[in-house]
Design a protein around this motif. Structure first.
Motif, PDB file in Angstrom:
ATOM      1  N   GLY A  68       0.817  -1.206   0.000  1.00  0.00           N
ATOM      2  CA  GLY A  68       0.000   0.000   0.000  1.00  0.00           C
ATOM      3  C   GLY A  68       0.850   1.255   0.000  1.00  0.00           C
ATOM      4  N   TRP A  69       2.016   1.192   0.650  1.00  0.00           N
ATOM      5  CA  TRP A  69       2.927   2.343   0.690  1.00  0.00           C
ATOM      6  C   TRP A  69       3.522   2.602  -0.697  1.00  0.00           C
ATOM      7  N   ASP A  70       3.900   1.520  -1.397  1.00  0.00           N
ATOM      8  CA  ASP A  70       4.397   1.676  -2.771  1.00  0.00           C
ATOM      9  C   ASP A  70       3.308   2.294  -3.646  1.00  0.00           C
ATOM     10  N   PHE A  71       2.081   1.838  -3.442  1.00  0.00           N
ATOM     11  CA  PHE A  71       0.931   2.360  -4.173  1.00  0.00           C
ATOM     12  C   PHE A  71       0.799   3.868  -3.942  1.00  0.00           C
ATOM     13  N   LEU A  72       0.872   4.279  -2.681  1.00  0.00           N
ATOM     14  CA  LEU A  72       0.729   5.697  -2.358  1.00  0.00           C
ATOM     15  C   LEU A  72       1.884   6.529  -2.926  1.00  0.00           C
ATOM     16  N   ASP A  73       3.088   5.942  -2.970  1.00  0.00           N
ATOM     17  CA  ASP A  73       4.223   6.649  -3.576  1.00  0.00           C
ATOM     18  C   ASP A  73       3.940   6.962  -5.040  1.00  0.00           C
ATOM     19  N   LYS A  74       3.375   6.004  -5.746  1.00  0.00           N
ATOM     20  CA  LYS A  74       3.032   6.225  -7.159  1.00  0.00           C
ATOM     21  C   LYS A  74       1.833   7.165  -7.290  1.00  0.00           C
ATOM     22  N   PHE A  75       0.870   7.010  -6.405  1.00  0.00           N
ATOM     23  CA  PHE A  75      -0.315   7.864  -6.401  1.00  0.00           C
ATOM     24  C   PHE A  75       0.074   9.334  -6.231  1.00  0.00           C
ATOM     25  N   ILE A 125      -1.341  -4.817  13.190  1.00  0.00           N
ATOM     26  CA  ILE A 125      -1.568  -4.210  14.499  1.00  0.00           C
ATOM     27  C   ILE A 125      -0.572  -3.082  14.780  1.00  0.00           C
ATOM     28  N   GLU A 126       0.155  -2.651  13.770  1.00  0.00           N
ATOM     29  CA  GLU A 126       1.124  -1.570  13.929  1.00  0.00           C
ATOM     30  C   GLU A 126       0.406  -0.243  14.128  1.00  0.00           C
ATOM     31  N   ASP A 127       1.132   0.765  14.627  1.00  0.00           N
ATOM     32  CA  ASP A 127       0.510   2.068  14.815  1.00  0.00           C
ATOM     33  C   ASP A 127       0.716   3.002  13.619  1.00  0.00           C
ATOM     34  N   PHE A 128       1.650   2.710  12.729  1.00  0.00           N
ATOM     35  CA  PHE A 128       1.876   3.455  11.487  1.00  0.00           C
ATOM     36  C   PHE A 128       2.189   4.934  11.723  1.00  0.00           C
ATOM     37  N   GLU A 129       2.854   5.251  12.831  1.00  0.00           N
ATOM     38  CA  GLU A 129       3.171   6.656  13.132  1.00  0.00           C
ATOM     39  C   GLU A 129       4.008   7.306  12.034  1.00  0.00           C
ATOM     40  N   LEU A 130       5.041   6.623  11.556  1.00  0.00           N
ATOM     41  CA  LEU A 130       5.889   7.168  10.495  1.00  0.00           C
ATOM     42  C   LEU A 130       5.087   7.389   9.216  1.00  0.00           C
ATOM     43  N   GLU A 131       4.250   6.416   8.874  1.00  0.00           N
ATOM     44  CA  GLU A 131       3.459   6.501   7.655  1.00  0.00           C
ATOM     45  C   GLU A 131       2.419   7.625   7.727  1.00  0.00           C
ATOM     46  N   LYS A 132       1.881   7.883   8.914  1.00  0.00           N
ATOM     47  CA  LYS A 132       0.909   8.976   9.061  1.00  0.00           C
ATOM     48  C   LYS A 132       1.538  10.307   8.675  1.00  0.00           C
ATOM     49  N   THR A 133       2.811  10.450   8.976  1.00  0.00           N
ATOM     50  CA  THR A 133       3.525  11.674   8.629  1.00  0.00           C
ATOM     51  C   THR A 133       3.876  11.714   7.145  1.00  0.00           C
ATOM     52  N   LYS A 134       4.307  10.578   6.611  1.00  0.00           N
ATOM     53  CA  LYS A 134       4.754  10.514   5.215  1.00  0.00           C
ATOM     54  C   LYS A 134       3.600  10.596   4.218  1.00  0.00           C
ATOM     55  N   PRO A 182       0.178  12.157   4.310  1.00  0.00           N
ATOM     56  CA  PRO A 182      -0.891  12.954   4.931  1.00  0.00           C
ATOM     57  C   PRO A 182      -2.223  12.868   4.192  1.00  0.00           C
ATOM     58  N   MET A 183      -2.218  12.349   2.955  1.00  0.00           N
ATOM     59  CA  MET A 183      -3.474  12.236   2.217  1.00  0.00           C
ATOM     60  C   MET A 183      -4.355  11.102   2.756  1.00  0.00           C
ATOM     61  N   VAL A 184      -3.804  10.252   3.628  1.00  0.00           N
ATOM     62  CA  VAL A 184      -4.587   9.162   4.223  1.00  0.00           C
ATOM     63  C   VAL A 184      -5.426   9.747   5.352  1.00  0.00           C
ATOM     64  N   LYS A 185      -6.742   9.606   5.219  1.00  0.00           N
ATOM     65  CA  LYS A 185      -7.678  10.188   6.190  1.00  0.00           C
ATOM     66  C   LYS A 185      -7.685   9.427   7.515  1.00  0.00           C
ATOM     67  N   ALA A 186      -7.564   8.072   7.426  1.00  0.00           N
ATOM     68  CA  ALA A 186      -7.607   7.267   8.648  1.00  0.00           C
ATOM     69  C   ALA A 186      -7.084   5.866   8.359  1.00  0.00           C
ATOM     70  N   PHE A 187      -6.703   5.195   9.436  1.00  0.00           N
ATOM     71  CA  PHE A 187      -6.262   3.806   9.375  1.00  0.00           C
ATOM     72  C   PHE A 187      -7.345   2.969  10.040  1.00  0.00           C
ATOM     73  N   LEU A 188      -7.940   2.051   9.271  1.00  0.00           N
ATOM     74  CA  LEU A 188      -9.077   1.269   9.739  1.00  0.00           C
ATOM     75  C   LEU A 188      -8.704  -0.198   9.842  1.00  0.00           C
ATOM     76  N   SER A 189      -9.298  -0.877  10.806  1.00  0.00           N
ATOM     77  CA  SER A 189      -9.047  -2.303  10.998  1.00  0.00           C
ATOM     78  C   SER A 189      -9.979  -3.139  10.140  1.00  0.00           C
TER      79      SER A 189
END
Length: 132
Positions: free
Chosen positions: A70-77, A97-106, A108-115
Motif C-alpha cells: 500500500g505504501w508503494d501504491f501511495l508513492d506512485k499515487f 496491528i502496527e501504529d503506522f506513526e511514520l506513515e501517518k507523517t509521510k 498525509p493524504m490518508v484520512k484514517a487507518f481502519l481495521s
C-alpha cells in the motif's frame, strides 16, 4: 450529498467481498469497484479524465499485498496530477496491528487507518467525511 463511488484495492478476494457487501448495505446507491492488483487500480486512476474531477471517490487500500505494498501504491499515487489526487478520500484498511506513526507523517493524504474487516458502524462514524 453522499458519496456513492468506492474503490477497494486489496489482494484478498474474501475481504473484498466483505467490504463490497458492507458498503452496499451502508449505501444502497454505492458503485463499488474492486481491484485485486494495485497496478490495475493505478492504471485506472491514470485514465480518469478531468471532467470526472468533481466527483469524490472513497478508496480503501490494503497495506500488505504481494506485488506492491500500500505504501508503494501511495508513492506512485502521489505522482499523479492534483486533479486526480483530489478526487480521493483514502483510508488504509489493514489487519496489521502496527501504529503506522511514520506513515501517518509521510502520507498525509490518508484520512484514517481502519481495521479489517470493514464494518457498517465504521462507515457510519466516517459519514461526516463523506458529505459535501
Amino acid at each position: 450529498m453522499k458519496i456513492h463511488d468506492y474503490i477497494i484495492v486489496d489482494d484478498d478476494p474474501t475481504n473484498n467481498l466483505i467490504c463490497k457487501l458492507v458498503i452496499e448495505k451502508f449505501d444502497s446507491n454505492a458503485n463499488v469497484t474492486v481491484f485485486q492488483q494495485p497496478e490495475q487500480a493505478l492504471s485506472y486512476f491514470q485514465s480518469l479524465v478531468k471532467k470526472e474531477a468533481q466527483k469524490k471517490i472513497v478508496l480503501f487500500l490494503d497495506v500488505n499485498m504481494p506485488t506492491m505494498t500500500g505504501w508503494d501504491f501511495l508513492d506512485k499515487f502521489q505522482m499523479f496530477d492534483s486533479s486526480i489526487k483530489n478526487m480521493f478520500e483514502i483510508y488504509i484498511l489493514t489487519s496489521a496491528i502496527e501504529d503506522f506513526e511514520l506513515e501517518k507523517t509521510k502520507y498525509p493524504m490518508v484520512k484514517a487507518f481502519l481495521s479489517k474487516p470493514l464494518r457498517k458502524s465504521t462507515l457510519q462514524e466516517l459519514e461526516l467525511n463523506f458529505t459535501s
